[in-house]
Design an enzyme around this catalytic site. Sequence first.
Site, PDB file in Angstrom:
ATOM      1  N   ASP A   1      -4.695 -12.715   3.577  1.00 38.19           N
ATOM      2  CA  ASP A   1      -5.844 -12.365   4.419  1.00 38.19           C
ATOM      3  C   ASP A   1      -7.064 -12.546   3.633  1.00 38.19           C
ATOM      4  OD1 ASP A   1      -4.779 -10.524   2.633  1.00 38.19           O
ATOM      5  OD2 ASP A   1      -4.524  -8.668   3.907  1.00 38.19           O
TER       6      ASP A   1
ATOM      7  N   HIS B   1      -6.399  -7.464  -0.376  1.00 42.27           N
ATOM      8  CA  HIS B   1      -6.488  -5.773  -0.559  1.00 42.27           C
ATOM      9  C   HIS B   1      -5.780  -5.499  -1.893  1.00 42.27           C
ATOM     10  CE1 HIS B   1      -6.822  -6.253   3.829  1.00 42.27           C
ATOM     11  NE2 HIS B   1      -7.888  -5.746   3.607  1.00 42.27           N
TER      12      HIS B   1
ATOM     13  N   HIS C   1       0.608  -1.085   0.207  1.00 40.08           N
ATOM     14  CA  HIS C   1      -0.093  -0.159   0.045  1.00 40.08           C
ATOM     15  C   HIS C   1       1.003   1.360   0.157  1.00 40.08           C
ATOM     16  CE1 HIS C   1      -3.693  -2.208   0.432  1.00 40.08           C
ATOM     17  NE2 HIS C   1      -3.306  -2.898   1.748  1.00 40.08           N
TER      18      HIS C   1
ATOM     19  N   ASP D   1      -2.939 -10.726  -2.189  1.00 33.69           N
ATOM     20  CA  ASP D   1      -3.468 -10.035  -1.016  1.00 33.69           C
ATOM     21  C   ASP D   1      -4.887  -9.886  -1.371  1.00 33.69           C
ATOM     22  OD1 ASP D   1      -2.342  -8.796   1.846  1.00 33.69           O
ATOM     23  OD2 ASP D   1      -4.059  -7.671   0.846  1.00 33.69           O
TER      24      ASP D   1
HETATM   25 ZN    ZN Z   1      -4.169  -7.310   2.918  1.00 34.71          ZN
END
Ligand code: ZN
Length: 308
Positions: free
Chosen positions: A242, A157, A119, A155
């Site tokens: 995750d 996200h 991120h 991931d």
């Molecule tokens: Zn994540």
Amino acid sequence: MTMNGLLHDPDFFSRHNRTQHPENANRLSLLGDLAFGEPVEHRPATDEELLAVHTTGHLHTVASSCRNGGGFLDPDTYCCPESETVARAASGGLVDLCFGVLAGTFANGLALIRPPGHHATCDQAMGFCLYNHIAVAAAALKTRGVSRVCIVDFDVHHGNGTQDIFYEDDSVLYMSSHQYPHYPGTGSVAEIGRGKGAGFTLNHHLEAGSGDDELLTGYRDHLLPRLVDFEPGFILVSAGFDGHADDPLAGLNTTTAGYRKLVDLLIQKAGRLCEGKIVFVLEGGYYPRALADCLGETMRSLKDGSSE
Ligand SMILES: [Zn+2]
């Protein structure tokens, strides 16, 4: 037989820690003793390596926040006095692990580093991430003559930072599967890159509640064919677990067996496309039992991949 490379130093990486935060040192507490790989030492990434993907201002922000005792760089992202040292060493160690795989010293690699990185944009810490380790590694590989690097990000996200950094770059193919809509809000299928980078970003959405079938079908039908076309010289994987059914931070139902199948697929592609040159880099994964199980399967798959 060539060994697998492993970047893992729990005592050191635990210096970046905040209890009561999901991204804490306890995440990797259930891994146990790892009978995997040849150890790679972490070392501080140089300013030059970090500045290939980050701004000078960003390095100053992270360093000065840590010098001043730490705190929050955004509502989600903490740093403590040693976080800059830890994050810098995660990036530097990852670069050396990748160079070891490139040189054939290691068959492939796994980096169990914290804090995560995908991120972090060129000039902002966010989403628990300070420096974008996988982007630093991709940029470093380019300096060693790898003309095409593929970053696969599974991931749960979207890796907005990595996408951003390489958005106008046709030498790095960034592909991501992620829950959508979800944090951080980016990663729509309309985001495909810009300028000469157009067509070198590929996003795949997974709906909340979807499981192994949707994930694996997305890779087989949509993402992997593009990976094959790209003919990468090296594959880097933002390996966040995750999306696991037991993970508290998102809403996918991926199982440990599903992750194993995906990891197997990626290692097989690396075997066919780039002499097995693939490095998995830990991103998310916030339920220690599931994370330990998924990483155990990843290590088994990497071992099998290196003995073929
Ligand atoms: Zn994540």
